[in-house]
Write an enzyme that holds these catalytic residues in place. Structure first.
Site, mmCIF file in Angstrom:
data_model
loop_
_atom_site.group_PDB
_atom_site.id
_atom_site.type_symbol
_atom_site.label_atom_id
_atom_site.label_comp_id
_atom_site.label_asym_id
_atom_site.label_seq_id
_atom_site.Cartn_x
_atom_site.Cartn_y
_atom_site.Cartn_z
ATOM 1 N N CYS A 190 41.706 45.516 35.446
ATOM 2 C CA CYS A 190 42.515 44.330 35.735
ATOM 3 C C CYS A 190 41.702 43.179 36.320
ATOM 4 O O CYS A 190 42.113 42.021 36.230
ATOM 5 C CB CYS A 190 43.670 44.691 36.674
ATOM 6 S SG CYS A 190 44.759 45.965 36.007
ATOM 7 N N HIS A 226 46.288 37.983 39.194
ATOM 8 C CA HIS A 226 46.575 39.092 38.287
ATOM 9 C C HIS A 226 48.047 39.451 38.428
ATOM 10 O O HIS A 226 48.563 39.591 39.533
ATOM 11 C CB HIS A 226 45.704 40.295 38.649
ATOM 12 C CG HIS A 226 46.104 41.547 37.955
ATOM 13 N ND1 HIS A 226 46.320 41.612 36.594
ATOM 14 C CD2 HIS A 226 46.358 42.792 38.436
ATOM 15 C CE1 HIS A 226 46.667 42.844 36.263
ATOM 16 N NE2 HIS A 226 46.710 43.566 37.357
ATOM 17 N N ASN A 259 52.289 43.705 33.312
ATOM 18 C CA ASN A 259 50.876 43.783 33.679
ATOM 19 C C ASN A 259 50.056 43.942 32.406
ATOM 20 O O ASN A 259 50.107 44.989 31.759
ATOM 21 C CB ASN A 259 50.663 44.975 34.624
ATOM 22 C CG ASN A 259 49.224 45.097 35.101
ATOM 23 O OD1 ASN A 259 48.311 44.521 34.532
ATOM 24 N ND2 ASN A 259 49.019 45.888 36.147
#
Length: 321
Positions: free
Chosen positions: A113, A248, A278
């Site tokens: 990520c 993020h 996500n």
């Protein structure tokens, strides 16, 4: 001074959006359960003919168009992904060939990520030292390929997509645009909290994502707040100087908690987790492109990018547009 200046951005999402209600038809969950815990309302899931490279190519073409450039103007491609098309070669080389700019530098970055932050810092270093003039920095993922669809605590959280930025080395005056500071960190002691249980060297399989969400949440809030403060301190600025935070997009509660810890108004935070879920390395450039295209992020703004992911890895980058 030579700085890496953002010339344009682009993004790409798979054709198929899947709502929480649709997901609840195949997984033991509900819209209420997902929204309450994550803020996610839908995600995009790649079809069989949509891959990490194809999404990356689409996002890159849009970024080039926004920059007013052609593929031949690019001499560096850094692609962040945890879901490459193949074990090797690098997915970046597939993107390079599809765009038609073969011969320059092209490689992948694996920091999950946080991958886009690692990719942007790598490209920034190479541009400032003269190894390249213009770079495509891409985050692209098909995380749906590594989800365990029987595990409702993880499969509801993720989606697929890609985002790209064009960076150009420019000689700018003090106070001008460009990447001002980047800070990156990693701590391999926490592997068991967020990982994939497979790989070529261990199980000879792709594996599935595994996560202990409560522990990840706790580390994320602390680490992200710390790295934002560290990055601002590098250039003698404070949270009040930031126009936008592009984080993020892991979980709406993490975004809120991090903003509160820094004393930042939530109105300064670009949020797309409700629409995209996500998307790992793609989430930061996807969110940035959304903010640019809807008119919120404007030339001259001071923008903070930040992310944390498996490894753990985490980082931040401060950019003047």
């Amino acid at each position: 001074m030579i700085r890496s200046v953002i010339r344009g951005s682009g993004s790409a999402l798979p054709r198929t959006a899947v709502s929480n209600a649709e997901l609840a038809e195949r997984v033991d969950t509900s819209d209420e359960w997902i929204v309450e815990r994550t803020g996610i309302r839908q995600r995009y899931i790649a079809e069989d003919d949509e891959t990490t490279s194809s999404l990356a190519v689409e996002a890159s073409r849009k970024a080039l168009e926004a920059a007013g450039l052609e593929a031949k103007d690019i001499d560096l491609i850094v692609l962040a992904t945890a879901t490459p098309d193949q074990t090797f070669p690098a997915t970046a080389t597939l993107v390079q060939h599809a765009l038609g700019c073969n011969g320059g530098i092209a490689f992948d970055v694996g920091a999950v990520c946080s991958g886009f932050l690692y990719a942007m810092a790598s490209a920034d270093s190479m541009l400032r030292t003269g190894m390249a003039k213009r770079a495509l920095v891409i985050g692209s993922e098909t995380f749906s390929r590594i989800l365990d669809w029987e595990d409702r605590t993880t499969c509801v959280l993720f989606g697929d997509g890609a985002g790209a930025l064009v960076l150009e080395a420019q000689d700018v005056a003090e106070g001008g645009p460009g990447v001002l500071a980047s800070k990156l960190h990693a701590d391999g002691a926490h592997n068991e909290l967020l990982y994939v249980d497979g790989g070529p060297s261990t199980t000879q399989t792709v594996g599935k994502l595994r996560m202990k969400g409560r522990e990840v949440f706790r580390h994320a809030v602390v680490n992200l707040a710390a790295v934002l403060e560290e990055t601002l301190a590098e250039v003698g600025l404070g949270p009040d100087d930031i126009d936008w935070v592009v984080p993020h997009q892991a979980n709406a509660r993490i975004l809120d908690a991090t903003a509160r810890k820094l004393g930042l108004p939530v109105e300064k935070v670009i949020v797309t987790v409700d629409r995209h879920a996500n998307t790992s390395a793609a989430s930061v450039p996807l969110a940035f492109d959304a903010g640019v295209r809807d008119g919120r992020i404007k030339p001259g703004d001071l923008v903070m990018f930040e992310a944390m992911g498996g490894g753990f890895t985490w980082g931040a980058s401060l950019v003047r547009l």
